[in-house]
Design a protein around this motif. Structure first.
Motif, PDB file in Angstrom:
ATOM      1  N   LYS A 196       0.837  -1.209   0.000  1.00  9.23           N
ATOM      2  CA  LYS A 196       0.000   0.000   0.000  1.00  9.23           C
ATOM      3  C   LYS A 196       0.868   1.254   0.000  1.00  9.23           C
ATOM      4  N   ASN A 197       1.947   1.237   0.789  1.00  5.46           N
ATOM      5  CA  ASN A 197       2.849   2.388   0.825  1.00  5.46           C
ATOM      6  C   ASN A 197       3.472   2.639  -0.546  1.00  5.46           C
ATOM      7  N   GLN A 198       3.831   1.575  -1.231  1.00 12.48           N
ATOM      8  CA  GLN A 198       4.403   1.706  -2.570  1.00 12.48           C
ATOM      9  C   GLN A 198       3.378   2.259  -3.554  1.00 12.48           C
ATOM     10  N   LEU A 199       2.157   1.747  -3.490  1.00 12.78           N
ATOM     11  CA  LEU A 199       1.106   2.200  -4.402  1.00 12.78           C
ATOM     12  C   LEU A 199       0.798   3.684  -4.219  1.00 12.78           C
ATOM     13  N   ASN A 200       0.881   4.139  -2.969  1.00 12.83           N
ATOM     14  CA  ASN A 200       0.548   5.531  -2.671  1.00 12.83           C
ATOM     15  C   ASN A 200       1.755   6.450  -2.634  1.00 12.83           C
ATOM     16  N   ASN A 201       2.955   5.878  -2.851  1.00 13.47           N
ATOM     17  CA  ASN A 201       4.197   6.642  -2.786  1.00 13.47           C
ATOM     18  C   ASN A 201       4.335   7.346  -1.438  1.00 13.47           C
ATOM     19  N   ASN A 245      -5.443  19.226  20.684  1.00 16.52           N
ATOM     20  CA  ASN A 245      -5.560  17.800  20.353  1.00 16.52           C
ATOM     21  C   ASN A 245      -4.959  17.506  18.974  1.00 16.52           C
ATOM     22  N   ARG A 246      -3.971  18.303  18.586  1.00 17.19           N
ATOM     23  CA  ARG A 246      -3.441  18.149  17.238  1.00 17.19           C
ATOM     24  C   ARG A 246      -2.776  16.789  17.019  1.00 17.19           C
ATOM     25  N   ASN A 247      -2.289  16.168  18.117  1.00 15.90           N
ATOM     26  CA  ASN A 247      -1.729  14.820  17.965  1.00 15.90           C
ATOM     27  C   ASN A 247      -2.813  13.825  17.551  1.00 15.90           C
ATOM     28  N   LEU A 248      -4.051  14.070  17.997  1.00 14.56           N
ATOM     29  CA  LEU A 248      -5.156  13.184  17.630  1.00 14.56           C
ATOM     30  C   LEU A 248      -5.588  13.410  16.178  1.00 14.56           C
ATOM     31  N   VAL A 249      -5.406  14.617  15.677  1.00  9.57           N
ATOM     32  CA  VAL A 249      -5.715  14.883  14.264  1.00  9.57           C
ATOM     33  C   VAL A 249      -4.847  13.998  13.388  1.00  9.57           C
ATOM     34  N   ARG A 250      -3.543  13.991  13.671  1.00 13.29           N
ATOM     35  CA  ARG A 250      -2.631  13.137  12.914  1.00 13.29           C
ATOM     36  C   ARG A 250      -2.986  11.662  13.110  1.00 13.29           C
ATOM     37  N   LEU A 251      -3.300  11.304  14.349  1.00 11.34           N
ATOM     38  CA  LEU A 251      -3.590   9.905  14.657  1.00 11.34           C
ATOM     39  C   LEU A 251      -4.783   9.395  13.848  1.00 11.34           C
ATOM     40  N   PHE A 252      -5.829  10.199  13.740  1.00  7.76           N
ATOM     41  CA  PHE A 252      -7.012   9.780  12.980  1.00  7.76           C
ATOM     42  C   PHE A 252      -6.712   9.704  11.481  1.00  7.76           C
ATOM     43  N   LEU A 253      -5.917  10.635  10.977  1.00  8.62           N
ATOM     44  CA  LEU A 253      -5.547  10.577   9.565  1.00  8.62           C
ATOM     45  C   LEU A 253      -4.732   9.323   9.276  1.00  8.62           C
ATOM     46  N   HIS A 254      -3.837   8.981  10.186  1.00  8.47           N
ATOM     47  CA  HIS A 254      -3.015   7.779  10.006  1.00  8.47           C
ATOM     48  C   HIS A 254      -3.867   6.519  10.151  1.00  8.47           C
ATOM     49  N   TYR A 255      -4.839   6.574  11.046  1.00  4.41           N
ATOM     50  CA  TYR A 255      -5.755   5.433  11.178  1.00  4.41           C
ATOM     51  C   TYR A 255      -6.522   5.216   9.873  1.00  4.41           C
ATOM     52  N   MET A 256      -6.990   6.293   9.267  1.00 11.88           N
ATOM     53  CA  MET A 256      -7.721   6.184   7.998  1.00 11.88           C
ATOM     54  C   MET A 256      -6.875   5.488   6.940  1.00 11.88           C
ATOM     55  N   TYR A 257      -5.615   5.849   6.918  1.00 12.83           N
ATOM     56  CA  TYR A 257      -4.706   5.269   5.918  1.00 12.83           C
ATOM     57  C   TYR A 257      -4.406   3.814   6.242  1.00 12.83           C
ATOM     58  N   TYR A 258      -4.001   3.555   7.486  1.00 13.36           N
ATOM     59  CA  TYR A 258      -3.590   2.207   7.868  1.00 13.36           C
ATOM     60  C   TYR A 258      -4.769   1.236   7.811  1.00 13.36           C
ATOM     61  N   ASN A 259      -5.958   1.745   8.069  1.00  8.54           N
ATOM     62  CA  ASN A 259      -7.154   0.921   8.022  1.00  8.54           C
ATOM     63  C   ASN A 259      -7.695   0.765   6.598  1.00  8.54           C
ATOM     64  N   CYS A 260      -6.935   1.304   5.650  1.00  6.59           N
ATOM     65  CA  CYS A 260      -7.300   1.224   4.232  1.00  6.59           C
ATOM     66  C   CYS A 260      -8.605   1.936   3.905  1.00  6.59           C
ATOM     67  N   ASP A 261      -8.895   3.016   4.627  1.00 11.98           N
ATOM     68  CA  ASP A 261     -10.089   3.820   4.365  1.00 11.98           C
ATOM     69  C   ASP A 261      -9.795   4.942   3.370  1.00 11.98           C
ATOM     70  N   ILE A 262      -8.538   5.387   3.319  1.00 16.25           N
ATOM     71  CA  ILE A 262      -8.137   6.389   2.329  1.00 16.25           C
ATOM     72  C   ILE A 262      -6.878   5.883   1.620  1.00 16.25           C
ATOM     73  N   GLY A 263      -6.642   6.406   0.441  1.00 12.62           N
ATOM     74  CA  GLY A 263      -5.481   5.991  -0.345  1.00 12.62           C
ATOM     75  C   GLY A 263      -5.784   4.790  -1.227  1.00 12.62           C
ATOM     76  N   ILE A 264      -4.880   4.505  -2.138  1.00 14.03           N
ATOM     77  CA  ILE A 264      -5.028   3.375  -3.049  1.00 14.03           C
ATOM     78  C   ILE A 264      -4.704   2.086  -2.293  1.00 14.03           C
ATOM     79  N   ASN A 265      -5.545   1.069  -2.458  1.00 14.20           N
ATOM     80  CA  ASN A 265      -5.339  -0.196  -1.769  1.00 14.20           C
ATOM     81  C   ASN A 265      -4.959  -1.352  -2.701  1.00 14.20           C
ATOM     82  N   GLU A 266      -5.223  -1.175  -3.993  1.00 11.77           N
ATOM     83  CA  GLU A 266      -4.909  -2.256  -4.937  1.00 11.77           C
ATOM     84  C   GLU A 266      -4.818  -1.692  -6.328  1.00 11.77           C
TER      85      GLU A 266
END
Length: 303
Positions: free
Chosen positions: A199-204, A282-303
């Motif tokens: 996924k990291n490769q697909l999304n650069n 709560n800016r650390n939580l802003v980043r945390l939620f954005l990273h959760y979206m990515y890691y959970n495959c909710d945003i970004g290219i998955n395949e």
């Protein structure tokens, strides 16, 4: 046009500085590769085109250094910049002088430089190195970008102005609610069905960003998942799903205008904080939620 230069990567800022120097010094400006630069990101050896002026241009070995910050409204008067000058910049100039590798020194930074601070910094250089120097701050860089518009076009700086935006109010409500619960370090979440490295490769997404920013926060992601899946928070889950749909559409539409996914994270984070100053605590939580979206495959290219 004013570009948010804090959104550039360090390498992109170095490229910007090099292109400016090609105009004011000459095309003989030599750029060095990333790594230990010995206190120099580029150099010019010869008679400058028009710096400091056409009538009295510099002639000799000009060492060029770029110091970039990702903080908005940063200033040269701040203590961290003064520390950089004293512990890094000045010792590097002194070593170059000992080796007869420098006649003039140019320091570029995207920090604001006041008329009061400017001579003080140059006096520091003069007193410690006895090398003629100039400090180029944000205001002068912005002026030169207007004077040499081809630089902005070459570096595609318009990508920094893209309206990659969404209704962030739902996410703000989710974060504010989540911030009230106790944060517990859990077990590492299971890798999604899709290989995260793929996924990291697909999304650069760079390895540096994933390993140093996202990976160390993975221990908190299960708690976000539990929070969203709790039936009592069904309203927040609905808001979350609407938010990821909006963000994903924006990313798909504007993806070609961002080099790395790192920049998308940076852009989204600043967009949310700039539009919701109350989230700054709560800016650390802003980043945390954005990273959760990515890691959970909710945003970004998955395949």
């Amino acid at each position: 046009m004013i570009y948010p230069l804090e959104n550039l990567t360090y390498t992109e800022f170095e490229n910007l500085v090099a292109l400016i120097c090609s105009e004011i010094l000459g095309t003989g400006t030599v750029v060095f590769t990333d790594g230990k630069d010995g206190g120099r990101d580029a150099e010019f050896n010869g008679i400058a085109n028009k710096f400091p002026s056409k009538s009295k241009p510099w002639s000799g070995k000009v060492i060029i250094q770029a110091k970039h910050t990702q903080r908005n409204n940063a200033s040269c008067s701040e203590s961290d910049f003064q520390t950089i000058l004293k512990t890094s910049v000045i010792p590097a100039i002194q070593k170059l002088k000992e080796r007869n590798k420098i006649d003039f020194y140019l320091l570029f930074t995207n920090r604001k430089l006041s008329g009061v601070q400017h001579p003080k910094i140059e006096d520091i250089f003069d007193g410690k190195t006895e090398i003629e120097n100039r400090v180029i701050g944000l205001e002068t860089i912005e002026l030169w970008l207007k004077q040499y518009p081809t630089i902005a076009k070459t570096l595609n700086l318009n990508k920094l102005l893209l309206p990659l935006s969404f209704d962030e109010n739902d996410l703000k409500e989710i974060i504010n609610s989540f911030s009230k619960i106790d944060k517990k370090k859990g077990n590492l979440p299971e890798i999604p069905e899709r290989d995260i490295e793929k996924k990291n490769q697909l999304n650069n997404l760079s390895k540096e960003y994933f390993n140093n920013v996202i990976k160390k926060k993975l221990i908190y992601l299960d708690q976000i998942r539990e929070f969203l899946m709790d039936p009592i928070n069904s309203e927040y889950l609905n808001k979350y799903e609407n938010t990821i749909d909006d963000i994903n559409e924006e990313i798909i539409v504007h993806r070609d205008d961002f080099d790395k996914f790192d920049m998308i994270f940076n852009y989204l984070y600043k967009f949310i904080i700039d539009n919701n100053p109350e989230l700054s605590n709560n800016r650390n939580l802003v980043r945390l939620f954005l990273h959760y979206m990515y890691y959970n495959c909710d945003i970004g290219i998955n395949e």
